[in-house]
Design a protein around this motif. Structure first.
Motif, PDB file in Angstrom:
ATOM      1  N   GLU A 101      -1.130  17.508 -33.570  1.00 18.36           N
ATOM      2  CA  GLU A 101      -0.522  16.925 -34.760  1.00 18.36           C
ATOM      3  C   GLU A 101      -0.296  15.421 -34.601  1.00 18.36           C
ATOM      4  N   TYR A 102       0.120  15.011 -33.417  1.00 16.41           N
ATOM      5  CA  TYR A 102       0.394  13.602 -33.158  1.00 16.41           C
ATOM      6  C   TYR A 102      -0.164  13.214 -31.792  1.00 16.41           C
ATOM      7  N   ILE A 103      -0.477  11.954 -31.673  1.00 14.75           N
ATOM      8  CA  ILE A 103      -0.754  11.356 -30.374  1.00 14.75           C
ATOM      9  C   ILE A 103       0.360  10.342 -30.147  1.00 14.75           C
ATOM     10  N   LEU A 104       1.086  10.518 -29.064  1.00 17.93           N
ATOM     11  CA  LEU A 104       2.127   9.562 -28.711  1.00 17.93           C
ATOM     12  C   LEU A 104       1.603   8.682 -27.586  1.00 17.93           C
ATOM     13  N   ILE A 105       1.859   7.405 -27.682  1.00 13.90           N
ATOM     14  CA  ILE A 105       1.462   6.461 -26.638  1.00 13.90           C
ATOM     15  C   ILE A 105       2.728   5.820 -26.080  1.00 13.90           C
ATOM     16  N   TYR A 106       2.895   5.979 -24.774  1.00 16.42           N
ATOM     17  CA  TYR A 106       4.010   5.324 -24.093  1.00 16.42           C
ATOM     18  C   TYR A 106       3.450   4.171 -23.281  1.00 16.42           C
ATOM     19  N   ASP A 107       3.907   2.970 -23.594  1.00 16.03           N
ATOM     20  CA  ASP A 107       3.518   1.776 -22.864  1.00 16.03           C
ATOM     21  C   ASP A 107       4.596   1.506 -21.825  1.00 16.03           C
ATOM     22  N   GLU A 108       4.260   1.767 -20.564  1.00 10.12           N
ATOM     23  CA  GLU A 108       5.257   1.615 -19.499  1.00 10.12           C
ATOM     24  C   GLU A 108       5.714   0.162 -19.359  1.00 10.12           C
ATOM     25  N   GLU A 109       4.839  -0.787 -19.637  1.00 13.85           N
ATOM     26  CA  GLU A 109       5.199  -2.193 -19.500  1.00 13.85           C
ATOM     27  C   GLU A 109       6.284  -2.610 -20.485  1.00 13.85           C
ATOM     28  N   SER A 110       6.116  -2.200 -21.743  1.00 16.56           N
ATOM     29  CA  SER A 110       7.079  -2.586 -22.778  1.00 16.56           C
ATOM     30  C   SER A 110       8.166  -1.533 -22.985  1.00 16.56           C
ATOM     31  N   ASP A 111       8.028  -0.374 -22.333  1.00 15.84           N
ATOM     32  CA  ASP A 111       8.960   0.747 -22.477  1.00 15.84           C
ATOM     33  C   ASP A 111       9.058   1.197 -23.935  1.00 15.84           C
ATOM     34  N   LYS A 112       7.892   1.242 -24.610  1.00 13.69           N
ATOM     35  CA  LYS A 112       7.847   1.586 -26.026  1.00 13.69           C
ATOM     36  C   LYS A 112       7.012   2.839 -26.242  1.00 13.69           C
ATOM     37  N   LEU A 113       7.562   3.775 -27.043  1.00 12.60           N
ATOM     38  CA  LEU A 113       6.863   5.000 -27.415  1.00 12.60           C
ATOM     39  C   LEU A 113       6.445   4.870 -28.878  1.00 12.60           C
ATOM     40  N   THR A 114       5.144   5.040 -29.149  1.00 14.76           N
ATOM     41  CA  THR A 114       4.618   4.908 -30.501  1.00 14.76           C
ATOM     42  C   THR A 114       3.895   6.187 -30.880  1.00 14.76           C
ATOM     43  N   ALA A 115       4.155   6.669 -32.099  1.00 12.34           N
ATOM     44  CA  ALA A 115       3.534   7.899 -32.595  1.00 12.34           C
ATOM     45  C   ALA A 115       2.403   7.570 -33.558  1.00 12.34           C
ATOM     46  N   TYR A 116       1.294   8.299 -33.424  1.00 14.04           N
ATOM     47  CA  TYR A 116       0.152   8.174 -34.320  1.00 14.04           C
ATOM     48  C   TYR A 116      -0.110   9.547 -34.929  1.00 14.04           C
TER      49      TYR A 116
END
Length: 113
Positions: free
Chosen positions: A24-39
């Motif tokens: 249903e979703y792809i979540l991307i966690y950017d360890e450098e920025s500590d940001k979780l983004t949902a697609y």
């Protein structure tokens, strides 16, 4: 490092979607920025054929370094992902995104590929 998760929702408390192609979703966690983004990937649910390769293309566009999922991609999708040199970890089905990330950090998931 960017880590992708197949997910049933948009937050750390969402569950890993055991399906790859029809996640249903792809979540991307950017360890450098500590940001979780949902697609949102729900448009793929009604696709008759080729869901895995289409989701693989979306991952290619998002350019993660790692994928954490439940059962893993099928053969056609796996071929696309292998060309990306993406590290794929399976066996996270039933876990929250946060728990799957912790297991990844502790090297408790199975690498595939």
């Amino acid at each position: 490092m960017k880590i992708a998760f197949t997910s049933t929702g948009e937050t750390w408390e969402s569950l890993i979607d055991p399906r790859f192609g029809r996640t249903e979703y792809i979540l991307i966690y950017d360890e450098e920025s500590d940001k979780l983004t949902a697609y949102d990937n729900r448009e793929i649910i009604n696709v008759a054929h080729g869901a895995g390769p289409q989701t693989s293309q979306k991952l290619y566009d998002l350019a993660p370094d790692v994928l954490i999922t439940g059962n893993g991609p099928g053969g056609n999708a796996q071929n696309v992902l292998n060309r990306m040199q993406l590290k794929i970890y399976v066996g996270a089905g039933g876990l929250t995104i946060r728990d799957a990330y912790n297991k990844y950090q502790n090297k408790e998931l199975t690498i595939r590929g």
